[in-house]
Design a protein around this motif. Sequence first.
Motif, mmCIF file in Angstrom:
data_model
loop_
_atom_site.group_PDB
_atom_site.id
_atom_site.type_symbol
_atom_site.label_atom_id
_atom_site.label_comp_id
_atom_site.label_asym_id
_atom_site.label_seq_id
_atom_site.Cartn_x
_atom_site.Cartn_y
_atom_site.Cartn_z
ATOM 1 N N GLY A 266 54.587 -4.363 -8.599
ATOM 2 C CA GLY A 266 54.734 -3.112 -9.160
ATOM 3 C C GLY A 266 56.161 -3.093 -9.799
ATOM 4 O O GLY A 266 57.067 -4.100 -10.019
ATOM 5 N N LEU A 267 56.547 -1.706 -10.314
ATOM 6 C CA LEU A 267 57.880 -1.505 -10.760
ATOM 7 C C LEU A 267 58.986 -2.078 -10.056
ATOM 8 O O LEU A 267 58.808 -1.508 -8.749
ATOM 9 C CB LEU A 267 58.041 -0.039 -11.297
ATOM 10 N N PRO A 268 60.175 -2.457 -10.551
ATOM 11 C CA PRO A 268 61.225 -2.736 -9.673
ATOM 12 C C PRO A 268 61.899 -1.491 -9.094
ATOM 13 O O PRO A 268 61.753 -0.477 -9.559
ATOM 14 C CB PRO A 268 62.017 -3.509 -10.593
ATOM 15 N N LEU A 372 57.265 3.922 9.843
ATOM 16 C CA LEU A 372 57.574 3.110 8.562
ATOM 17 C C LEU A 372 58.244 4.154 7.653
ATOM 18 O O LEU A 372 57.604 5.056 7.295
ATOM 19 C CB LEU A 372 56.629 2.414 8.113
ATOM 20 N N ILE A 373 59.361 3.591 7.090
ATOM 21 C CA ILE A 373 60.072 4.522 5.965
ATOM 22 C C ILE A 373 60.073 3.671 4.716
ATOM 23 O O ILE A 373 60.472 2.425 4.812
ATOM 24 C CB ILE A 373 61.291 5.146 6.472
ATOM 25 N N SER A 374 60.249 4.254 3.489
ATOM 26 C CA SER A 374 60.536 3.704 2.335
ATOM 27 C C SER A 374 60.682 4.588 1.219
ATOM 28 O O SER A 374 60.681 5.721 1.554
ATOM 29 C CB SER A 374 59.017 2.859 2.248
ATOM 30 N N PRO A 375 61.082 4.230 -0.004
ATOM 31 C CA PRO A 375 60.944 5.276 -1.096
ATOM 32 C C PRO A 375 59.718 5.649 -1.249
ATOM 33 O O PRO A 375 58.687 5.209 -0.830
ATOM 34 C CB PRO A 375 61.331 4.447 -2.115
ATOM 35 N N VAL A 376 59.372 6.732 -1.701
ATOM 36 C CA VAL A 376 58.225 7.350 -2.249
ATOM 37 C C VAL A 376 57.534 6.673 -3.418
ATOM 38 O O VAL A 376 56.687 6.158 -3.632
ATOM 39 C CB VAL A 376 58.277 8.824 -2.583
ATOM 40 N N ALA A 377 58.631 6.585 -4.510
ATOM 41 C CA ALA A 377 58.377 5.796 -5.667
ATOM 42 C C ALA A 377 59.322 4.972 -5.777
ATOM 43 O O ALA A 377 60.744 5.040 -5.612
ATOM 44 C CB ALA A 377 57.940 6.828 -6.608
ATOM 45 N N PRO A 378 59.116 3.898 -6.712
ATOM 46 C CA PRO A 378 60.338 3.153 -7.136
ATOM 47 C C PRO A 378 61.230 3.687 -7.868
ATOM 48 O O PRO A 378 62.546 3.046 -8.479
ATOM 49 C CB PRO A 378 59.496 1.795 -7.789
ATOM 50 N N PHE A 397 48.957 1.726 -12.216
ATOM 51 C CA PHE A 397 49.328 1.830 -10.609
ATOM 52 C C PHE A 397 50.462 1.231 -10.339
ATOM 53 O O PHE A 397 50.709 0.655 -9.142
ATOM 54 C CB PHE A 397 48.186 1.476 -9.861
ATOM 55 N N GLU A 398 51.524 0.579 -11.426
ATOM 56 C CA GLU A 398 52.629 -0.003 -11.082
ATOM 57 C C GLU A 398 53.478 1.061 -10.112
ATOM 58 O O GLU A 398 54.537 0.303 -9.519
ATOM 59 C CB GLU A 398 53.232 -0.545 -12.058
ATOM 60 N N HIS A 399 53.452 2.151 -9.963
ATOM 61 C CA HIS A 399 54.435 2.933 -9.265
ATOM 62 C C HIS A 399 53.923 3.270 -7.913
ATOM 63 O O HIS A 399 54.414 4.045 -7.051
ATOM 64 C CB HIS A 399 54.793 4.049 -10.067
ATOM 65 N N ILE A 400 52.615 3.186 -7.274
ATOM 66 C CA ILE A 400 52.069 3.494 -6.118
ATOM 67 C C ILE A 400 52.044 2.554 -4.945
ATOM 68 O O ILE A 400 51.594 2.863 -4.101
ATOM 69 C CB ILE A 400 50.555 4.312 -6.583
ATOM 70 N N ALA A 401 52.490 1.480 -5.107
ATOM 71 C CA ALA A 401 52.494 0.360 -4.097
ATOM 72 C C ALA A 401 53.210 0.859 -2.629
ATOM 73 O O ALA A 401 52.772 0.446 -1.731
ATOM 74 C CB ALA A 401 53.352 -0.735 -4.538
ATOM 75 N N PHE A 402 54.281 1.777 -2.709
ATOM 76 C CA PHE A 402 54.479 2.429 -1.433
ATOM 77 C C PHE A 402 53.635 3.361 -1.011
ATOM 78 O O PHE A 402 53.435 3.735 0.335
ATOM 79 C CB PHE A 402 55.953 3.053 -1.623
#
Length: 461
Positions: A266-268, A372-378, A397-402
């Motif tokens: 997805g998006l960087p 598990l923690i992560s960004p919500v979106a890139p 859908f390049e922004h929903i991988a998280f």
Amino acid sequence: MTENLADLTATDLLAHYRDGSLSPVEVTEAVLARVESLEPKLCALYALDPTAAREAARESEHRWLRNDPAGPLDGVPITIKENIATRGTPVPQGTAATELIPATEDAPAAARLRAAGAVIFSKTTMPEYGMLSSGVSTFHHLSRNPWDTTRTPGGSSAGAAAAAAAGYGPIHIGTDIGGSIRLPAGWCGVVGLKPTHGRVAVGNPYPGRAIGPLARTAADAALALTIMTGPDRRDPTSLPHISDTFTEPGPIEGTRIGLLLDAGLGLPVAPEVTAAVSAAAALLEKAGAIVEPIAPIITREMLDGLDRFWRVRSAYDINALPEERRAKVLPEILRWVSTATDLTAFDVFHGHNQMAAMATAVNAAFASYDFLISPVAPITAFPAELAYPTDDPLKPFEHIAFTVPYNMSTHPAATVNCGWSSDGLPIGLQIAAPRFEDMATLRLATTIDSLQRDHRDWPTG
């Protein structure tokens, strides 16, 4: 009391109602005044009904004067996303292609909130068929982000997130099938929870679809969740009532947390997003948690497969419309589904199977961790006028991988603000937990919020 009543939390309002220092009528008037001031710019609401709101607030005031509240949300102003049916109101699903037929009954979540005494004063906007992470719609006016009205609030719970950030009352109910609560919550700087699948009954269940709260505080989100939970005959996937409650978080020493900074596709991830989430992880580690980097959870094959399956599903629905209604569908959605006929039955079956593949991958990731923690979106919130952050209907859908893995795996996942971009936009952190540990995600959200130093005034002007 100097603070604007529209900005009080639900828990604060209920305390004031109990001791008689505030009336639901006063609070409802303050919320309606806030709406009148900001709604021309934000366009977050659908089917606003001030008359019904005032009547409900007066009835609530009378109950509190008798010390006989209807339930645990009596007199609290809330909004409900437009695709969650409320009796008497059409459900356009964000598109001009829908026939405007009033709903005959409340959906399960709406019915429980109404029975609890909530003042449901408006529905909130959503994008076309809920298939966009923006506020772009052929039915609603373009919804905008209160922090910067040139930016999107996100979607598909677009209006709900904007309303929460702007102080249209304390609690707002959204839906989520790939990130539609968490993405706008993250971009608007509020708490959002996608519960364990089935914990809140859905009137129109579908794999991955969940209903959950958006609020300025985790405590308010927990209160709303507690009221909405439980089985309903209309949703065969709904779960028995779960009795866990929200409590103030205790020490997190020894809590094992997996840190996902790169989704692998997805998006960087923008450097500012990485920095904000990393800083929050460092604060958790300093507080005693064991934080370890983890590898990407899902693969390109999984996300592309889901895209293919969803575009065939959407193409089926849109192609069933009469031609004159089909012509009203947003062009970007029509472009997306136009490729569905190029797919084979094997492509579609393989795409469907990627939901289970994602679930398996998430279960494996939880083997060694409590969270598990992560960004919500890139990225931070993108321009409001764009349907997709890529501005490409064939790459939606390049922004929903998280976010999307937890829909497919049915795990609860919450968002909390963890920082700010250089241009003042909120950056969201996502917290996922094992199934049924919904309240644990909200407790950790409270911990993260308490560790933050940069708390900014809400955009209420």
